[in-house]
Design an enzyme around this catalytic site. Structure first.
Site, PDB file in Angstrom:
ATOM      1  N   ASP A   8       0.404  -1.096   0.032  1.00 59.14           N
ATOM      2  CA  ASP A   8      -0.163   0.493  -0.080  1.00 59.14           C
ATOM      3  C   ASP A   8       0.870   0.996   0.257  1.00 59.14           C
ATOM      4  O   ASP A   8       1.791   1.411   0.011  1.00 59.14           O
ATOM      5  CB  ASP A   8      -1.016  -0.046   1.160  1.00 59.14           C
ATOM      6  CG  ASP A   8      -0.329   0.118   2.322  1.00 59.14           C
ATOM      7  OD1 ASP A   8       0.632   0.096   2.865  1.00 59.14           O
ATOM      8  OD2 ASP A   8      -1.287   0.201   3.262  1.00 59.14           O
ATOM      9  N   CYS A  64       3.037  -3.299   4.237  1.00 62.69           N
ATOM     10  CA  CYS A  64       2.041  -2.338   4.307  1.00 62.69           C
ATOM     11  C   CYS A  64       2.540  -0.903   5.830  1.00 62.69           C
ATOM     12  O   CYS A  64       4.391  -1.236   5.846  1.00 62.69           O
ATOM     13  CB  CYS A  64       0.107  -2.599   5.297  1.00 62.69           C
ATOM     14  SG  CYS A  64       0.806  -3.812   6.834  1.00 62.69           S
ATOM     15  N   THR A  66       3.403  -1.270   8.535  1.00 65.17           N
ATOM     16  CA  THR A  66       3.478  -2.584  10.063  1.00 65.17           C
ATOM     17  C   THR A  66       3.283  -3.833   9.222  1.00 65.17           C
ATOM     18  O   THR A  66       4.227  -4.242  10.178  1.00 65.17           O
ATOM     19  CB  THR A  66       2.511  -2.423  11.400  1.00 65.17           C
ATOM     20  OG1 THR A  66       1.054  -2.965  10.457  1.00 65.17           O
ATOM     21  CG2 THR A  66       2.310  -0.694  11.769  1.00 65.17           C
ATOM     22  N   HIS A  97       9.596 -23.691   9.823  1.00 62.25           N
ATOM     23  CA  HIS A  97       8.038 -24.306  10.882  1.00 62.25           C
ATOM     24  C   HIS A  97       6.544 -24.376  10.290  1.00 62.25           C
ATOM     25  O   HIS A  97       6.130 -25.181  10.576  1.00 62.25           O
ATOM     26  CB  HIS A  97       8.545 -23.802  12.079  1.00 62.25           C
ATOM     27  CG  HIS A  97       9.510 -24.280  12.727  1.00 62.25           C
ATOM     28  ND1 HIS A  97       9.713 -24.456  13.697  1.00 62.25           N
ATOM     29  CD2 HIS A  97      11.134 -25.042  12.759  1.00 62.25           C
ATOM     30  CE1 HIS A  97      10.583 -24.911  14.752  1.00 62.25           C
ATOM     31  NE2 HIS A  97      11.870 -25.035  13.282  1.00 62.25           N
ATOM     32  N   HIS A 132       6.044 -30.941  11.656  1.00 60.18           N
ATOM     33  CA  HIS A 132       5.554 -29.008  11.715  1.00 60.18           C
ATOM     34  C   HIS A 132       4.426 -28.851   9.788  1.00 60.18           C
ATOM     35  O   HIS A 132       3.595 -28.896  10.326  1.00 60.18           O
ATOM     36  CB  HIS A 132       6.542 -28.184  10.216  1.00 60.18           C
ATOM     37  CG  HIS A 132       7.616 -28.475  11.450  1.00 60.18           C
ATOM     38  ND1 HIS A 132       7.696 -27.857  13.307  1.00 60.18           N
ATOM     39  CD2 HIS A 132       9.253 -28.840  11.561  1.00 60.18           C
ATOM     40  CE1 HIS A 132       8.358 -27.476  13.658  1.00 60.18           C
ATOM     41  NE2 HIS A 132       9.926 -28.562  13.068  1.00 60.18           N
TER      42      HIS A 132
HETATM   43  C1  RB5 Z   1      -1.989   2.995   6.444  1.00 59.87           C
HETATM   44  O1  RB5 Z   1      -1.976   3.972   6.922  1.00 59.87           O
HETATM   45  C2  RB5 Z   1      -1.945   2.021   7.020  1.00 59.87           C
HETATM   46  O2  RB5 Z   1      -2.399   1.783   8.078  1.00 59.87           O
HETATM   47  C3  RB5 Z   1      -1.276   0.301   6.542  1.00 59.87           C
HETATM   48  O3  RB5 Z   1       0.034   0.807   5.778  1.00 59.87           O
HETATM   49  C4  RB5 Z   1      -0.939  -0.419   7.526  1.00 59.87           C
HETATM   50  O4  RB5 Z   1      -0.254  -0.216   8.450  1.00 59.87           O
HETATM   51  C5  RB5 Z   1      -2.291  -1.643   8.034  1.00 59.87           C
HETATM   52  O5  RB5 Z   1      -1.543  -2.485   8.790  1.00 59.87           O
END
Ligand code: RB5
Length: 148
Positions: A8, A64, A66, A97, A132
């Site tokens: 994203d 993304c 995180t 695993h 596994h």
């Molecule tokens: C986008 O702002 C953010 O929420 C997205 O990239 C992501 O981290 C969601 O898990």
């Protein structure tokens, strides 16, 4: 290997870095996004999952902010084992695993060098099978059935 990659807007820079620096020797299919205009991570995850489920990619990399939303989105589809990793030990074990077929990374969490290392380790590590494989098999039958 054939690798589908998607990000994203929060992962677009890291995606470009990884495509340039960490995926040599592989065939890469980029599902986007390619700009900082906001897009919804479940849509990107779906595009990568589709390629894997249709046999058009062996593995996927999703980025993304995180790596968490991408793993939540991708992991809802049968046959997809998505792992969010912030260091290489987990990345290696997610292969050995868990037979992870999708690696999720945080563009707002990781530096480019660490992300590159994680990707290289993840791509190289084999699934160990054996005990596994039994456990991974249980992921698909929801570890014993629906919970009511
Ligand atoms: C986008 O702002 C953010 O929420 C997205 O990239 C992501 O981290 C969601 O898990």
């Amino acid at each position: 290997m054939k690798i589908a990659i998607g990000a994203d807007h929060a992962g677009v820079e890291l995606k470009a870095h990884l495509m340039a620096r960490a995926l040599e020797g592989h065939t890469v299919v980029d599902v986007g996004t390619t700009s900082s205009d906001p897009v919804d991570y479940p849509d990107v995850a779906r595009a990568v999952v589709k390629l894997i489920r249709h046999g058009e990619a062996d593995r996927g990399i999703l980025i993304c902010g995180t790596g968490i939303g991408m793993a939540m989105a991708a992991g809802k589809y049968p046959g997809i084992r998505a792992a969010t990793c912030t260091e290489s030990f987990s990345a290696e074990l997610s292969r050995r695993h868990n037979d992870a077929n999708v690696l999720c990374l945080g563009g707002r969490v990781l530096g480019a060098g660490l992300a590159e290392h994680i990707v290289r380790v993840w791509l190289a590590a084999p699934f160990e099978g054996g005990r596994h494989a039994t456990r991974v098999g249980k992921l698909e039958d929801r570890a014993g059935g629906e919970i009511h």
